[in-house]
Enzyme design. Sequence first.
Site, PDB file in Angstrom:
ATOM      1  N   ARG A  26       0.833  -1.215   0.000  1.00  0.00           N
ATOM      2  CA  ARG A  26       0.000   0.000   0.000  1.00  0.00           C
ATOM      3  C   ARG A  26       0.866   1.263   0.000  1.00  0.00           C
ATOM      4  O   ARG A  26       0.593   2.205  -0.744  1.00  0.00           O
ATOM      5  CB  ARG A  26      -0.930  -0.008   1.217  1.00  0.00           C
ATOM      6  CG  ARG A  26      -2.070  -1.035   1.042  1.00  0.00           C
ATOM      7  CD  ARG A  26      -2.657  -1.421   2.375  1.00  0.00           C
ATOM      8  NE  ARG A  26      -3.880  -2.202   2.264  1.00  0.00           N
ATOM      9  CZ  ARG A  26      -3.935  -3.527   2.079  1.00  0.00           C
ATOM     10  NH1 ARG A  26      -2.812  -4.217   1.954  1.00  0.00           N
ATOM     11  NH2 ARG A  26      -5.091  -4.153   2.012  1.00  0.00           N
ATOM     12  N   ASP A 313      -5.071 -15.645   6.873  1.00  0.00           N
ATOM     13  CA  ASP A 313      -3.706 -16.016   6.461  1.00  0.00           C
ATOM     14  C   ASP A 313      -3.015 -16.925   7.476  1.00  0.00           C
ATOM     15  O   ASP A 313      -2.008 -17.557   7.166  1.00  0.00           O
ATOM     16  CB  ASP A 313      -2.849 -14.755   6.254  1.00  0.00           C
ATOM     17  CG  ASP A 313      -3.274 -13.977   5.011  1.00  0.00           C
ATOM     18  OD1 ASP A 313      -3.975 -14.548   4.150  1.00  0.00           O
ATOM     19  OD2 ASP A 313      -2.907 -12.791   4.906  1.00  0.00           O
ATOM     20  N   LYS A 340      -6.748 -19.136  -2.403  1.00  0.00           N
ATOM     21  CA  LYS A 340      -5.499 -18.425  -2.084  1.00  0.00           C
ATOM     22  C   LYS A 340      -4.392 -18.946  -3.015  1.00  0.00           C
ATOM     23  O   LYS A 340      -4.681 -19.572  -4.029  1.00  0.00           O
ATOM     24  CB  LYS A 340      -5.150 -18.634  -0.610  1.00  0.00           C
ATOM     25  CG  LYS A 340      -6.130 -17.959   0.352  1.00  0.00           C
ATOM     26  CD  LYS A 340      -6.034 -16.454   0.260  1.00  0.00           C
ATOM     27  CE  LYS A 340      -7.019 -15.766   1.181  1.00  0.00           C
ATOM     28  NZ  LYS A 340      -7.049 -14.320   0.983  1.00  0.00           N
ATOM     29  N   ARG A 344      -5.840 -23.931   0.151  1.00  0.00           N
ATOM     30  CA  ARG A 344      -5.174 -24.184   1.439  1.00  0.00           C
ATOM     31  C   ARG A 344      -5.928 -25.172   2.328  1.00  0.00           C
ATOM     32  O   ARG A 344      -5.360 -25.661   3.301  1.00  0.00           O
ATOM     33  CB  ARG A 344      -4.912 -22.866   2.184  1.00  0.00           C
ATOM     34  CG  ARG A 344      -3.791 -22.081   1.552  1.00  0.00           C
ATOM     35  CD  ARG A 344      -3.432 -20.822   2.319  1.00  0.00           C
ATOM     36  NE  ARG A 344      -2.282 -20.175   1.696  1.00  0.00           N
ATOM     37  CZ  ARG A 344      -2.004 -18.888   1.782  1.00  0.00           C
ATOM     38  NH1 ARG A 344      -2.803 -18.080   2.473  1.00  0.00           N
ATOM     39  NH2 ARG A 344      -0.933 -18.391   1.186  1.00  0.00           N
ATOM     40  N   ARG A 386       2.928 -19.837   2.624  1.00  0.00           N
ATOM     41  CA  ARG A 386       2.430 -20.086   3.996  1.00  0.00           C
ATOM     42  C   ARG A 386       2.363 -21.583   4.309  1.00  0.00           C
ATOM     43  O   ARG A 386       2.453 -21.977   5.472  1.00  0.00           O
ATOM     44  CB  ARG A 386       1.078 -19.410   4.206  1.00  0.00           C
ATOM     45  CG  ARG A 386       1.170 -17.888   4.041  1.00  0.00           C
ATOM     46  CD  ARG A 386       0.059 -17.140   4.740  1.00  0.00           C
ATOM     47  NE  ARG A 386      -0.066 -15.789   4.203  1.00  0.00           N
ATOM     48  CZ  ARG A 386       0.710 -14.760   4.539  1.00  0.00           C
ATOM     49  NH1 ARG A 386       1.679 -14.908   5.412  1.00  0.00           N
ATOM     50  NH2 ARG A 386       0.512 -13.563   3.995  1.00  0.00           N
TER      51      ARG A 386
HETATM   52  C1  S3P Z   1      -4.510  -8.927   1.979  1.00  0.00           C
HETATM   53  C2  S3P Z   1      -5.805  -9.340   2.143  1.00  0.00           C
HETATM   54  C3  S3P Z   1      -6.185 -10.754   2.259  1.00  0.00           C
HETATM   55  C4  S3P Z   1      -4.996 -11.607   2.630  1.00  0.00           C
HETATM   56  C5  S3P Z   1      -3.797 -11.324   1.780  1.00  0.00           C
HETATM   57  C6  S3P Z   1      -3.375  -9.870   1.944  1.00  0.00           C
HETATM   58  C7  S3P Z   1      -4.245  -7.490   1.862  1.00  0.00           C
HETATM   59  O1  S3P Z   1      -6.695 -11.213   1.015  1.00  0.00           O
HETATM   60  O2  S3P Z   1      -5.338 -12.979   2.545  1.00  0.00           O
HETATM   61  O3  S3P Z   1      -2.705 -12.138   2.163  1.00  0.00           O
HETATM   62  O4  S3P Z   1      -3.075  -7.059   1.971  1.00  0.00           O
HETATM   63  O5  S3P Z   1      -5.203  -6.727   1.657  1.00  0.00           O
HETATM   64  P1  S3P Z   1      -8.225 -10.951   0.551  1.00  0.00           P
HETATM   65  O6  S3P Z   1      -8.395  -9.513   0.273  1.00  0.00           O
HETATM   66  O7  S3P Z   1      -8.383 -11.783  -0.700  1.00  0.00           O
HETATM   67  O8  S3P Z   1      -9.079 -11.441   1.685  1.00  0.00           O
END
Ligand code: S3P
Length: 429
Positions: A26, A313, A340, A344, A386
């Site tokens: 981000r 996660d 994912k 998983r 993971r």
């Molecule tokens: C993330 C959101 C999650 C997470 C991923 C990172 C993020 O995914 O599982 O490892 O940084 O916004 P989803 O948005 O698909 O739930």
Amino acid sequence: MQQRISPASTIAGRIELPGDKSISHRYAMIAAIAEGETRIRNYSTGADCHSTLTCLRALGVAVECAGTEVVIRGRGLDGLHEPAGPLDAGNSGSTIRMLSGILAAQPFPTRIAGDESLARRPMRRIMQPLEEMGARIVARDGQFPPLEIEGAPLRPIDYILPVASAQVKTCVLFAGLFAQGATSVTEPVRSRDHTEIALAEFGAEVRVERRKITVAGLPKLAGRELTVPSDLSSAAFFLAAALLVPGSRLTIAGVGLNPTRSALLDFLGGMGARIRVTDLASRQGELVGDILVEHSPLRGGVISSDLTAALIDEIPVLAVLGAASDQGLIVHDAAELRIKETDRIRTVVEDLRRMGVAAEELPDGMAIPGRQRFRAAELDSFGDHRIAMAFAVAALAADGESVVHGAEAASVSFPEFWETLSRCAQCHD
Ligand code: S3P
């Protein structure tokens, strides 16, 4: 790459972990569309976050890396360039989904693709809101990468998110930055809020009313200095290792403890884990602290409903802990786990069974009885970071030497994982 893992006698010491993956993505993306220079310290060393930097460079953004420090010269909201070729998001769902929000607003077309695993991950969830905002997107079979994004002037929308996904929320909020007026996203459950915090830090106008987040379009985003906290999702593997191995006592320094991520600590506490947080501080809107963890007998638990989204996660490593706990672990409402980096539910159950652990796949989760022992085994990461790290933890508690095949997958989020593990794990000799 194969990694051999001997049973550990203790997990001990003080460790520091790479920067948070979610926050790194981000900060880099927002820095690219801000005005002026952004300096990011402790940027994630994971391949995923470097895929984001590669994409940004291809869009004409100057990015310099020195160790874990990244300097990005922002190009403003209208300064990105048409890339010479397709963008490569590698293994990173976050890169393709979040960056698409920015690409959708550009006056040029882009093609974005990734590796084999990414090519199987559903993109309809971002295409739908972006198309509502005015973008045109073509995907393989209507829903998979590569995506061909035809940028357009975007309209603001009020979007009710059908799935709990911080990536989709971020995609829509990023697109909203380029639309005149206010764009909002209402979530089914509150997901990680790093985007809201980071946008406000860069100067955007962000309003949060319970599960509704609103961003004002065409903000003036200003480059700045930031430090990324260490990644709690990476810390989870070391927390689990220390909880599992008798006599362990470990400190993990400077970990991100944002309340939308730290359900893990509450859940482990509820299972009986001895975990203490010290030196809690706020850094650029994100909570950071040291975590002290000691070996603890665990009761077991149930993960369902909103808790599943908050722990999504961490479920692979929690499944490992569940098998060693008194009452086992049941996971429901986790169909998202099937889409994912790997399915998983399937890959966790497969590796548990290889270790002689009984585990049952459920359509939306898994059931793992407690009080089980781990047999040494040939394990597979299935190319999923993971899974590689969760089963390295299980191997520490096995009755002999195990091997994790495809161990290099850990680099997707945590290239230093094996080295850090060998530093804090003392082995029986
Ligand atoms: C993330 C959101 C999650 C997470 C991923 C990172 C993020 O995914 O599982 O490892 O940084 O916004 P989803 O948005 O698909 O739930």
